[in-house]
Design a protein around this motif. Structure first.
Motif, PDB file in Angstrom:
ATOM      1  N   TYR A 162       0.823  -1.205   0.000  1.00 22.27           N
ATOM      2  CA  TYR A 162       0.000   0.000   0.000  1.00 22.27           C
ATOM      3  C   TYR A 162       0.862   1.263   0.000  1.00 22.27           C
ATOM      4  CZ  TYR A 162      -4.003  -2.954   0.915  1.00 22.27           C
ATOM      5  OH  TYR A 162      -4.976  -3.895   0.800  1.00 22.27           O
ATOM      6  N   PRO A 163       0.323   2.366  -0.537  1.00 17.86           N
ATOM      7  CA  PRO A 163       1.088   3.626  -0.528  1.00 17.86           C
ATOM      8  C   PRO A 163       1.170   4.210   0.886  1.00 17.86           C
ATOM      9  CG  PRO A 163      -1.099   3.978  -1.449  1.00 17.86           C
ATOM     10  CD  PRO A 163      -0.971   2.502  -1.216  1.00 17.86           C
ATOM     11  N   GLN A 164       2.078   5.137   1.080  1.00 19.10           N
ATOM     12  CA  GLN A 164       2.253   5.781   2.380  1.00 19.10           C
ATOM     13  C   GLN A 164       1.274   6.950   2.493  1.00 19.10           C
ATOM     14  OE1 GLN A 164       6.477   6.643   2.516  1.00 19.10           O
ATOM     15  NE2 GLN A 164       6.844   4.747   3.614  1.00 19.10           N
ATOM     16  N   TRP A 165       0.035   6.644   2.832  1.00 18.49           N
ATOM     17  CA  TRP A 165      -1.000   7.651   3.018  1.00 18.49           C
ATOM     18  C   TRP A 165      -1.232   7.834   4.512  1.00 18.49           C
ATOM     19  CZ3 TRP A 165      -5.412   6.123  -0.897  1.00 18.49           C
ATOM     20  CH2 TRP A 165      -4.937   6.285  -2.197  1.00 18.49           C
ATOM     21  N   SER A 166      -1.819   8.958   4.875  1.00 20.63           N
ATOM     22  CA  SER A 166      -2.017   9.270   6.288  1.00 20.63           C
ATOM     23  C   SER A 166      -2.983   8.324   6.984  1.00 20.63           C
ATOM     24  CB  SER A 166      -2.512  10.712   6.446  1.00 20.63           C
ATOM     25  OG  SER A 166      -3.801  10.856   5.872  1.00 20.63           O
ATOM     26  N   VAL A 167      -3.818   7.624   6.230  1.00 20.61           N
ATOM     27  CA  VAL A 167      -4.799   6.712   6.834  1.00 20.61           C
ATOM     28  C   VAL A 167      -4.424   5.241   6.633  1.00 20.61           C
ATOM     29  CG1 VAL A 167      -6.722   8.336   6.723  1.00 20.61           C
ATOM     30  CG2 VAL A 167      -6.270   6.833   4.785  1.00 20.61           C
ATOM     31  N   LEU A 168      -3.266   4.984   6.043  1.00 23.02           N
ATOM     32  CA  LEU A 168      -2.760   3.625   5.841  1.00 23.02           C
ATOM     33  C   LEU A 168      -1.395   3.522   6.518  1.00 23.02           C
ATOM     34  CD1 LEU A 168      -3.523   3.261   2.019  1.00 23.02           C
ATOM     35  CD2 LEU A 168      -4.931   2.461   3.929  1.00 23.02           C
ATOM     36  N   ILE A 169      -1.327   2.768   7.590  1.00 21.31           N
ATOM     37  CA  ILE A 169      -0.084   2.692   8.348  1.00 21.31           C
ATOM     38  C   ILE A 169       0.543   1.310   8.179  1.00 21.31           C
ATOM     39  CG2 ILE A 169       0.964   2.864  10.642  1.00 21.31           C
ATOM     40  CD1 ILE A 169      -0.047   5.518   9.422  1.00 21.31           C
ATOM     41  N   LYS A 170       1.769   1.321   7.680  1.00 20.74           N
ATOM     42  CA  LYS A 170       2.511   0.091   7.428  1.00 20.74           C
ATOM     43  C   LYS A 170       3.348  -0.297   8.640  1.00 20.74           C
ATOM     44  CE  LYS A 170       3.349   1.261   2.594  1.00 20.74           C
ATOM     45  NZ  LYS A 170       4.348   1.257   1.545  1.00 20.74           N
ATOM     46  N   SER A 171       3.805  -1.518   8.608  1.00 16.28           N
ATOM     47  CA  SER A 171       4.769  -1.972   9.594  1.00 16.28           C
ATOM     48  C   SER A 171       6.140  -1.426   9.208  1.00 16.28           C
ATOM     49  CB  SER A 171       4.795  -3.496   9.627  1.00 16.28           C
ATOM     50  OG  SER A 171       5.660  -3.941  10.638  1.00 16.28           O
ATOM     51  N   ILE A 172       7.144  -1.779   9.963  1.00 16.44           N
ATOM     52  CA  ILE A 172       8.516  -1.364   9.661  1.00 16.44           C
ATOM     53  C   ILE A 172       9.231  -2.574   9.078  1.00 16.44           C
ATOM     54  CG2 ILE A 172      10.687  -0.568  10.656  1.00 16.44           C
ATOM     55  CD1 ILE A 172       8.998   0.915  12.755  1.00 16.44           C
ATOM     56  N   LYS A 173       9.792  -2.422   7.886  1.00 19.48           N
ATOM     57  CA  LYS A 173      10.406  -3.558   7.188  1.00 19.48           C
ATOM     58  C   LYS A 173      11.536  -4.195   7.983  1.00 19.48           C
ATOM     59  CE  LYS A 173       9.630  -2.998   2.279  1.00 19.48           C
ATOM     60  NZ  LYS A 173      10.221  -2.713   0.995  1.00 19.48           N
ATOM     61  N   ASN A 174      12.593  -3.452   8.209  1.00 17.84           N
ATOM     62  CA  ASN A 174      13.786  -4.008   8.840  1.00 17.84           C
ATOM     63  C   ASN A 174      14.263  -3.139   9.998  1.00 17.84           C
ATOM     64  OD1 ASN A 174      14.036  -6.122   6.858  1.00 17.84           O
ATOM     65  ND2 ASN A 174      14.769  -4.563   5.441  1.00 17.84           N
ATOM     66  N   PRO A 175      13.644  -3.283  11.167  1.00 16.76           N
ATOM     67  CA  PRO A 175      14.170  -2.507  12.292  1.00 16.76           C
ATOM     68  C   PRO A 175      15.541  -3.073  12.689  1.00 16.76           C
ATOM     69  CG  PRO A 175      12.472  -4.007  13.041  1.00 16.76           C
ATOM     70  CD  PRO A 175      12.521  -4.119  11.539  1.00 16.76           C
ATOM     71  N   GLY A 176      16.394  -2.217  13.164  1.00 19.26           N
ATOM     72  CA  GLY A 176      17.718  -2.681  13.595  1.00 19.26           C
ATOM     73  C   GLY A 176      17.591  -3.678  14.730  1.00 19.26           C
ATOM     74  N   THR A 177      18.568  -4.538  14.876  1.00 17.05           N
ATOM     75  CA  THR A 177      18.497  -5.584  15.905  1.00 17.05           C
ATOM     76  C   THR A 177      18.480  -5.010  17.315  1.00 17.05           C
ATOM     77  OG1 THR A 177      20.898  -5.820  15.800  1.00 17.05           O
ATOM     78  CG2 THR A 177      19.576  -7.365  14.484  1.00 17.05           C
ATOM     79  N   ASN A 178      19.025  -3.803  17.502  1.00 16.76           N
ATOM     80  CA  ASN A 178      19.018  -3.170  18.824  1.00 16.76           C
ATOM     81  C   ASN A 178      17.972  -2.068  18.941  1.00 16.76           C
ATOM     82  OD1 ASN A 178      21.100  -4.771  19.824  1.00 16.76           O
ATOM     83  ND2 ASN A 178      22.664  -3.415  18.968  1.00 16.76           N
TER      84      ASN A 178
END
Length: 178
Positions: A45-61
């Motif tokens: 989905y696009p980065q719209w204000s009403v569509l919230i995505k997860s975070i792909k690759n958060p750092g290990t720490n």
């Protein structure tokens, strides 16, 4: 011509938001007030204000973003499981609903969510804890002008608002977990 974004822009969900028929869903995240709700989405989905995505690759720490990703994906999975049961086991939403009215579809979806909540109530993971029939669409619902609708569309597709809300949600979840 009917690519994913065009279909999304014509969705009944966004049409209700643009026209002013959708109820206001204001909330506060990380002490920042927001005037409309949002949907949990995945990477397509696009980065719209009403569509919230997860975070792909958060750092290990990066424990804040790891916690956010875990909570976001768990909530999305619960919704997907609920609709999977409704589709496969109960066959409620298996077939196209083109012949049904909007009111009838709304009643079916609330019924499905209530049934799902009854099944998982003991686990404390209900999706739609309350149902308010007085919030359904009525003939006297306000309707925006074309200019207001266009302005609202710009607010919906605002990438900066999307990123700001996501950052506030990360902080909010982190603060509530500690």
């Amino acid at each position: 011509m009917n690519n994913d974004v065009n279909v999304l822009r014509q969705s009944p969900i966004f049409n209700d938001l643009k026209s002013g028929r959708a109820p206001d869903v204001s909330f506060v995240a990380n002490d920042v007030p927001y005037k409309r709700g949002y949907y949990l989405t995945d990477g397509i989905y696009p980065q719209w204000s009403v569509l919230i995505k997860s975070i792909k690759n958060p750092g290990t720490n990066d424990h804040k973003r790891i916690l956010y990703k875990t909570k976001h994906e768990a909530a999305r999975k619960n919704v997907e499981r609920a609709f999977g049961v409704l589709k496969k086991k109960w066959k409620i939403i298996k077939y196209p609903a083109r012949g049904l009215t909007q009111s009838r579809l709304s009643d079916i979806m609330y019924t499905c969510l209530i049934l799902h909540n009854m099944i998982i109530h003991d686990k404390g993971k209900a999706i739609c804890p309350d149902y308010f029939p007085e919030e359904q669409h009525r003939a006297d619902d306000p309707v925006r002008t074309h200019a207001e609708s266009m302005q609202f569309t710009q607010e919906i597709i605002d990438r900066t608002a999307h990123l700001s809300l996501k950052a506030d949600l990360v902080e909010h979840i982190w603060n509530n977990a500690n």
